[in-house]
Write a protein that holds these residues in place. Structure first.
Motif, short mmCIF file in Angstrom:
data_model
loop_
_atom_site.label_atom_id
_atom_site.label_comp_id
_atom_site.label_asym_id
_atom_site.label_seq_id
_atom_site.Cartn_x
_atom_site.Cartn_y
_atom_site.Cartn_z
N ALA A 109 0.83 -1.20 0.00
CA ALA A 109 0.00 0.00 0.00
C ALA A 109 0.86 1.25 0.00
CB ALA A 109 -0.93 -0.01 1.20
N GLN A 110 1.97 1.23 0.77
CA GLN A 110 2.86 2.38 0.79
C GLN A 110 3.47 2.63 -0.59
OE1 GLN A 110 5.67 2.63 4.11
NE2 GLN A 110 4.54 1.01 5.14
N LYS A 111 3.89 1.56 -1.25
CA LYS A 111 4.51 1.73 -2.58
C LYS A 111 3.46 2.18 -3.59
CE LYS A 111 7.58 -0.36 -5.94
NZ LYS A 111 8.47 -1.50 -6.26
N ALA A 112 2.23 1.66 -3.48
CA ALA A 112 1.17 2.11 -4.38
C ALA A 112 0.87 3.58 -4.16
CB ALA A 112 -0.08 1.26 -4.17
N ASP A 113 0.82 4.01 -2.89
CA ASP A 113 0.62 5.43 -2.57
C ASP A 113 1.66 6.28 -3.28
OD1 ASP A 113 -1.43 4.81 -0.88
OD2 ASP A 113 -0.41 5.40 0.96
N LEU A 114 2.93 5.90 -3.08
CA LEU A 114 4.04 6.69 -3.59
C LEU A 114 4.04 6.73 -5.11
CD1 LEU A 114 6.64 8.23 -3.17
CD2 LEU A 114 7.84 6.06 -2.91
N SER A 235 12.59 11.33 -13.19
CA SER A 235 13.59 10.49 -12.53
C SER A 235 13.01 9.82 -11.28
CB SER A 235 14.81 11.34 -12.15
OG SER A 235 15.76 10.60 -11.42
N LEU A 236 12.24 10.57 -10.50
CA LEU A 236 11.62 9.99 -9.30
C LEU A 236 10.66 8.87 -9.67
CD1 LEU A 236 10.82 13.18 -7.16
CD2 LEU A 236 12.81 11.67 -7.01
N ALA A 242 11.67 1.28 -9.91
CA ALA A 242 12.82 0.37 -9.89
C ALA A 242 13.15 -0.13 -8.49
CB ALA A 242 14.03 1.06 -10.50
N GLN A 243 12.97 0.71 -7.47
CA GLN A 243 13.35 0.33 -6.11
C GLN A 243 12.38 -0.70 -5.54
OE1 GLN A 243 14.48 3.25 -3.20
NE2 GLN A 243 15.01 4.76 -4.76
N ASN A 244 12.93 -1.58 -4.73
CA ASN A 244 12.08 -2.58 -4.10
C ASN A 244 11.29 -2.00 -2.93
OD1 ASN A 244 12.88 -4.72 -5.78
ND2 ASN A 244 14.73 -5.06 -4.57
N ASN A 245 11.94 -1.17 -2.14
CA ASN A 245 11.27 -0.68 -0.93
C ASN A 245 11.51 0.80 -0.70
OD1 ASN A 245 10.09 -3.18 0.26
ND2 ASN A 245 12.23 -3.83 0.28
N PRO A 246 11.12 1.68 -1.60
CA PRO A 246 11.24 3.11 -1.32
C PRO A 246 10.29 3.49 -0.18
CG PRO A 246 9.91 2.77 -3.26
CD PRO A 246 10.42 1.43 -2.87
N ASP A 248 9.26 6.75 0.88
CA ASP A 248 8.31 7.74 0.39
C ASP A 248 9.05 8.69 -0.53
OD1 ASP A 248 9.77 9.37 2.09
OD2 ASP A 248 8.22 9.48 3.62
N ASP A 249 8.34 9.69 -1.04
CA ASP A 249 8.97 10.61 -1.98
C ASP A 249 10.07 11.42 -1.31
OD1 ASP A 249 7.03 11.84 -0.44
OD2 ASP A 249 6.43 13.25 -2.00
N GLN A 250 9.98 11.61 -0.01
CA GLN A 250 11.02 12.36 0.69
C GLN A 250 12.35 11.62 0.63
OE1 GLN A 250 9.87 14.99 3.85
NE2 GLN A 250 11.25 13.91 5.23
N GLN A 251 12.33 10.31 0.76
CA GLN A 251 13.55 9.52 0.62
C GLN A 251 14.19 9.75 -0.74
OE1 GLN A 251 13.27 5.33 1.57
NE2 GLN A 251 14.81 4.79 0.03
N LEU A 252 13.36 9.81 -1.76
CA LEU A 252 13.88 10.01 -3.11
C LEU A 252 14.49 11.41 -3.26
CD1 LEU A 252 10.99 8.34 -5.13
CD2 LEU A 252 13.18 7.34 -4.44
N PHE A 253 13.86 12.42 -2.64
CA PHE A 253 14.42 13.77 -2.71
C PHE A 253 15.74 13.86 -1.95
CE2 PHE A 253 10.31 15.32 -4.23
CZ PHE A 253 10.71 16.34 -5.07
N ILE A 254 15.82 13.21 -0.79
CA ILE A 254 17.07 13.22 -0.03
C ILE A 254 18.19 12.58 -0.84
CG2 ILE A 254 18.23 12.27 2.01
CD1 ILE A 254 15.53 12.53 3.48
N SER A 255 17.87 11.45 -1.48
CA SER A 255 18.89 10.77 -2.29
C SER A 255 19.34 11.63 -3.46
CB SER A 255 18.33 9.44 -2.80
OG SER A 255 18.02 8.57 -1.72
#
Length: 397
Positions: A109-114, A235-236, A242-246, A248-255
């Motif tokens: 559900a978290q990945k679908a949300d994101l 890119s996000l 591609a990621q197995n367990n992102p 949330d979008d904040q993790q992607l911005f930090i990266s």
């Protein structure tokens, strides 16, 4: 996909909204008299770029209604992305963009949300924001309030070279290794005294973050030209697929922010609002804030532009946007009753009544657009604290 409308019923909602101020508690306390001028939007040398204002949300809650009310009071024209989106997961369970990051929700559900949130924003920018110079402004739809209109937000933003501007947090979340490789804050190293940055262990082992200088990206508030934000969201979208367990979008911005700053040959596109001039991220920052009079850049019925607003007394800035994330979400209830559009100013009963009627007129005039087909969505719902939204209205033709 069937169009879902904001949940409101015209006659009942109007009656209940008129009663908001009759039931509201009026707060009065001593205020500072400091006055600081903000950039004047009328002094811009050229026509300001067009602003596209996005609210990613699938459904309505009382806190969503509060966010929506403040955007309409300050003359924003929201476009809701992902409204009504839902997805079937394992065993037919539904996923949707939730009102808050919830790490207890199933991973699917978290990945679908994101994925759906990022895709909704990406697709809107790609299909509707055609000019590279157009600005895209996006906020969390369930815990953000406005303090300035679009013209002031834009004039502040244009004082610096264009970047993907993002809010600055005192804690890096989620705690990923990239948190240790981010730029330092340009604020004075002793801005909180000798204890400044005493909670500097950003991998979750520090007891407090109150005295940290804000420097970590928070994706709850974003302002950027289309030319920078569209490729970033492309890119996000690729990363979340591609990621197995992102997380949330904040993790992607930090990266992304960490990667840019680790590569000297790469021109940074992401900028953190270190001074909270535009975006105030409230986590661990309640003690930094004070209610003082300041310019709203709105002509209110009392004949002026100054009201009691929320200032950052550490940086000396008057943020245009307040983001009540983390533990400070409790302020969504306690501070709501203190905001000037609820208290009606500090004048006579007649003046308070004038503000109340002005707010009602602003809200009735405002409207919200569904990103799927551009149709007008009825709005907004009743926003009295704790009041559930009501049933749907027909679309405006």
């Amino acid at each position: 996909m069937k169009l879902h409308q904001l949940k409101i019923r015209s006659g009942i909602s109007t009656l209940l909204f008129a009663n908001i101020f009759l039931f509201a508690t009026f707060f009065f306390h001593q205020l500072h008299t400091q006055h600081v001028d903000l950039p004047d939007p009328t002094t811009l040398d050229s026509v300001p770029p067009r602003l596209h204002f996005l609210l990613p949300a699938t459904h309505s809650t009382p806190e969503f209604c509060k966010t929506l009310l403040t955007t309409l009071l300050y003359d924003y024209s929201p476009v809701v992305t992902n409204w009504g989106d839902q997805e079937r997961g394992p065993k037919g369970r539904l996923a949707k963009v939730s009102s808050d990051r919830d790490t207890l929700r199933p991973r699917w559900a978290q990945k679908a949300d994101l994925s759906r949130k990022i895709k909704g924003v990406h697709d809107y920018i790609k299909n509707n924001v055609t000019s590279p110079e157009d600005l895209v402004f996006m906020i969390d739809a369930f815990d953000v309030w406005m303090q300035h209109p679009p013209s002031t937000l834009i004039s502040k933003y244009l004082t610096s070279p264009p970047r993907v501007l993002i809010g600055a947090d005192k804690k890096c979340w989620p705690p990923i290794p990239e948190c240790l490789n981010l730029p330092s804050s340009p604020l004075p190293s002793q801005i909180y005294g000798d204890e400044t940055d005493s909670g500097a262990d950003q991998l979750g082992r520090a007891p407090t973050y109150n005295l940290n200088r804000p420097r970590y990206p928070n994706s709850g508030t974003i302002l950027s030209p289309q030319s920078l934000l569209l490729p970033l969201y492309a890119s996000l979208l690729h990363e979340v697929t591609a990621q197995n367990n992102p997380h949330d979008d904040q993790q992607l911005f930090i990266s992304a922010y960490s990667l840019e700053n680790a590569s000297p040959e790469v021109e940074p596109t992401i900028k953190v609002d270190f001074t909270s001039d535009l975006f105030q991220v409230m986590t661990f920052s309640e003690g930094d804030m004070v209610f003082m009079r300041g310019r709203t850049y709105l002509e209110n019925p009392l004949g002026g532009e100054e009201e009691r607003l929320v200032w950052n007394r550490v940086t000396g800035t008057l943020p245009s946007v307040l983001h009540f994330n983390g533990g400070e979400k409790r302020l969504l209830k306690t501070w709501w009753e203190r905001m000037w559009w609820i208290t009606g100013g500090e004048g006579s009963e007649e003046e308070r009544e004038a503000v109340k009627n002005w707010v009602k007129r602003k809200v009735r005039k405002g409207g919200v657009t569904d990103a799927k087909d551009g149709r007008w969505m009825a709005g907004p719902p009743t926003v009295r604290s704790g009041q559930k939204p009501l049933g749907p209205l027909p679309n405006r033709n």
